[in-house]
Design a protein around this motif. Sequence first.
Motif, mmCIF file in Angstrom:
data_model
loop_
_atom_site.group_PDB
_atom_site.id
_atom_site.type_symbol
_atom_site.label_atom_id
_atom_site.label_comp_id
_atom_site.label_asym_id
_atom_site.label_seq_id
_atom_site.Cartn_x
_atom_site.Cartn_y
_atom_site.Cartn_z
ATOM 1 N N ARG A 25 112.514 -32.565 43.694
ATOM 2 C CA ARG A 25 112.336 -33.996 43.381
ATOM 3 C C ARG A 25 111.401 -34.206 42.191
ATOM 4 O O ARG A 25 111.670 -35.049 41.335
ATOM 5 C CB ARG A 25 111.768 -34.700 44.621
ATOM 6 C CG ARG A 25 111.482 -36.195 44.433
ATOM 7 C CD ARG A 25 112.771 -36.992 44.458
ATOM 8 N NE ARG A 25 112.499 -38.420 44.548
ATOM 9 C CZ ARG A 25 112.248 -39.216 43.501
ATOM 10 N NH1 ARG A 25 112.226 -38.713 42.282
ATOM 11 N NH2 ARG A 25 112.025 -40.504 43.680
ATOM 12 N N TYR A 26 110.318 -33.427 42.112
ATOM 13 C CA TYR A 26 109.290 -33.705 41.112
ATOM 14 C C TYR A 26 109.050 -32.551 40.135
ATOM 15 O O TYR A 26 108.247 -32.690 39.211
ATOM 16 C CB TYR A 26 107.965 -34.063 41.800
ATOM 17 C CG TYR A 26 108.085 -35.274 42.689
ATOM 18 C CD1 TYR A 26 108.192 -36.549 42.148
ATOM 19 C CD2 TYR A 26 108.119 -35.152 44.083
ATOM 20 C CE1 TYR A 26 108.317 -37.675 42.952
ATOM 21 C CE2 TYR A 26 108.244 -36.268 44.903
ATOM 22 C CZ TYR A 26 108.344 -37.524 44.332
ATOM 23 O OH TYR A 26 108.466 -38.633 45.139
ATOM 24 N N TYR A 51 100.494 -38.766 58.580
ATOM 25 C CA TYR A 51 101.834 -38.387 59.029
ATOM 26 C C TYR A 51 101.703 -37.392 60.178
ATOM 27 O O TYR A 51 100.878 -36.476 60.120
ATOM 28 C CB TYR A 51 102.638 -37.757 57.893
ATOM 29 C CG TYR A 51 103.157 -38.760 56.891
ATOM 30 C CD1 TYR A 51 104.260 -39.553 57.198
ATOM 31 C CD2 TYR A 51 102.554 -38.914 55.653
ATOM 32 C CE1 TYR A 51 104.752 -40.484 56.283
ATOM 33 C CE2 TYR A 51 103.025 -39.828 54.727
ATOM 34 C CZ TYR A 51 104.129 -40.611 55.053
ATOM 35 O OH TYR A 51 104.605 -41.535 54.148
ATOM 36 N N GLU A 59 109.487 -36.672 54.030
ATOM 37 C CA GLU A 59 110.286 -37.895 53.912
ATOM 38 C C GLU A 59 109.540 -38.949 53.102
ATOM 39 O O GLU A 59 110.116 -39.621 52.240
ATOM 40 C CB GLU A 59 110.623 -38.433 55.300
ATOM 41 C CG GLU A 59 111.523 -39.664 55.252
ATOM 42 C CD GLU A 59 111.917 -40.166 56.635
ATOM 43 O OE1 GLU A 59 112.641 -41.172 56.699
ATOM 44 O OE2 GLU A 59 111.498 -39.549 57.635
ATOM 45 N N GLY A 60 108.225 -39.073 53.376
ATOM 46 C CA GLY A 60 107.428 -40.038 52.625
ATOM 47 C C GLY A 60 107.405 -39.730 51.135
ATOM 48 O O GLY A 60 107.561 -40.625 50.297
ATOM 49 N N LEU A 61 107.227 -38.456 50.803
ATOM 50 C CA LEU A 61 107.186 -38.050 49.394
ATOM 51 C C LEU A 61 108.512 -38.294 48.680
ATOM 52 O O LEU A 61 108.536 -38.721 47.525
ATOM 53 C CB LEU A 61 106.829 -36.562 49.295
ATOM 54 C CG LEU A 61 105.354 -36.200 49.362
ATOM 55 C CD1 LEU A 61 105.198 -34.695 49.506
ATOM 56 C CD2 LEU A 61 104.627 -36.678 48.110
ATOM 57 N N HIS A 63 110.700 -40.547 49.236
ATOM 58 C CA HIS A 63 111.056 -41.957 49.090
ATOM 59 C C HIS A 63 109.955 -42.791 48.437
ATOM 60 O O HIS A 63 110.193 -43.966 48.142
ATOM 61 C CB HIS A 63 111.423 -42.549 50.454
ATOM 62 C CG HIS A 63 112.655 -41.934 51.051
ATOM 63 N ND1 HIS A 63 113.928 -42.233 50.618
ATOM 64 C CD2 HIS A 63 112.805 -40.998 52.024
ATOM 65 C CE1 HIS A 63 114.814 -41.527 51.311
ATOM 66 N NE2 HIS A 63 114.160 -40.769 52.172
ATOM 67 N N ASP A 64 108.797 -42.200 48.202
ATOM 68 C CA ASP A 64 107.695 -42.936 47.568
ATOM 69 C C ASP A 64 107.091 -42.087 46.453
ATOM 70 O O ASP A 64 106.170 -41.301 46.674
ATOM 71 C CB ASP A 64 106.628 -43.283 48.614
ATOM 72 C CG ASP A 64 105.482 -44.101 48.015
ATOM 73 O OD1 ASP A 64 105.570 -44.458 46.816
ATOM 74 O OD2 ASP A 64 104.501 -44.354 48.738
ATOM 75 N N PRO A 65 107.597 -42.221 45.214
ATOM 76 C CA PRO A 65 107.106 -41.424 44.093
ATOM 77 C C PRO A 65 105.608 -41.586 43.828
ATOM 78 O O PRO A 65 104.975 -40.685 43.266
ATOM 79 C CB PRO A 65 107.927 -41.941 42.899
ATOM 80 C CG PRO A 65 109.148 -42.554 43.508
ATOM 81 C CD PRO A 65 108.699 -43.115 44.825
ATOM 82 N N ASP A 66 105.038 -42.711 44.230
ATOM 83 C CA ASP A 66 103.608 -42.935 43.999
ATOM 84 C C ASP A 66 102.731 -41.994 44.821
ATOM 85 O O ASP A 66 101.541 -41.834 44.537
ATOM 86 C CB ASP A 66 103.240 -44.388 44.337
ATOM 87 C CG ASP A 66 103.852 -45.375 43.351
ATOM 88 O OD1 ASP A 66 104.189 -44.951 42.227
ATOM 89 O OD2 ASP A 66 104.010 -46.553 43.706
ATOM 90 N N MET A 67 103.310 -41.391 45.840
ATOM 91 C CA MET A 67 102.533 -40.467 46.671
ATOM 92 C C MET A 67 102.261 -39.134 45.972
ATOM 93 O O MET A 67 101.257 -38.478 46.242
ATOM 94 C CB MET A 67 103.262 -40.179 47.987
ATOM 95 C CG MET A 67 103.054 -41.201 49.070
ATOM 96 S SD MET A 67 103.847 -40.648 50.610
ATOM 97 C CE MET A 67 102.913 -39.151 50.966
ATOM 98 N N ARG A 70 98.943 -38.454 44.214
ATOM 99 C CA ARG A 70 97.845 -38.366 45.178
ATOM 100 C C ARG A 70 97.881 -37.043 45.934
ATOM 101 O O ARG A 70 96.840 -36.467 46.256
ATOM 102 C CB ARG A 70 97.898 -39.553 46.146
ATOM 103 C CG ARG A 70 97.524 -40.892 45.484
ATOM 104 C CD ARG A 70 97.573 -42.033 46.478
ATOM 105 N NE ARG A 70 98.944 -42.396 46.807
ATOM 106 C CZ ARG A 70 99.302 -43.039 47.909
ATOM 107 N NH1 ARG A 70 98.387 -43.350 48.820
ATOM 108 N NH2 ARG A 70 100.559 -43.355 48.123
#
Length: 279
Positions: A25-26, A51, A59-61, A63-67, A70
């Motif tokens: 993803r990143y 979590y 799953e959080g990562l 769907h939430d690129p802002d994470m 951090r």
Amino acid sequence: MTDRIGEEKVEDIEIRLLLEAIYARYHYDFRSYAMASIKRRLKQARQHFEYPTFSALQEGLLHDPDMMPRLLAYLTVQVSEMFRDPTYFKALRESVVPHLRTYPSLKVWVAGCSSGEELYSLAILFREEGLEERTLFYATDINQDALKAAEAGIYSLDRIQGFTQNHRMSGGRSSLSDYYTAAYGRASFDKSLRRNVVFSDHSLVTDAVFGEMHLISCRNVLIYFDRTLQDQALKLFRDSLVRKGFLGLGSKESLRFSAYSEAFTDFVREEKIFQRRPV
């Protein structure tokens, strides 16, 4: 006991899947980092983000690129200090600098610069030794927030006493206070120390050679890599150094068992300073 072992195996599977997801993803590749270290850091991150499992964190990562920025604060090394291990910098000053003086221009790479403490240490050392004007410094890290902190050059005032003592023990030729302004509980280092610095996002895992360096200082980064990734980084350093260029590692790091150990000779053995062999 059996249940606990089973839980740990499930966690290890979740972590491997999480690292694959981060890479896909990143494009940050932590898959070959030492498992014990990465697991400890991810546990801290999971608790911080609240979590219940690593799968939920994944799953959080996704769907939430802002994470991701951090999370990098947990996955990358952010602990340093100016002139850390003063004898290392003293060895650079006394043994390496005389060789560097013979070059009309110099390139120095601080790989994994974190929030900039080692960069400023080298910039000050090179100024004191009269080499700053002919030197271009490259300060790289995969963590954008760390790079921003390095470029700002602002540190808590309660850290300065330790920095000052390290600087003195490293053979400093001036007072560290000559290089910063103190106000509101913070020390802001002189902008002139950054005038010959290029700050850049660079990964030792996925990125390539980007210049011919006379000195590479990469300290306390390789200890978080597994053997394969260490060899990959050392190959990158070998290929990035000029003939007879210098490599500085951390006090707990070694070339001894590396596939690229023959590419270097011990220069100051006790301070983990190596020199690239002439080809």
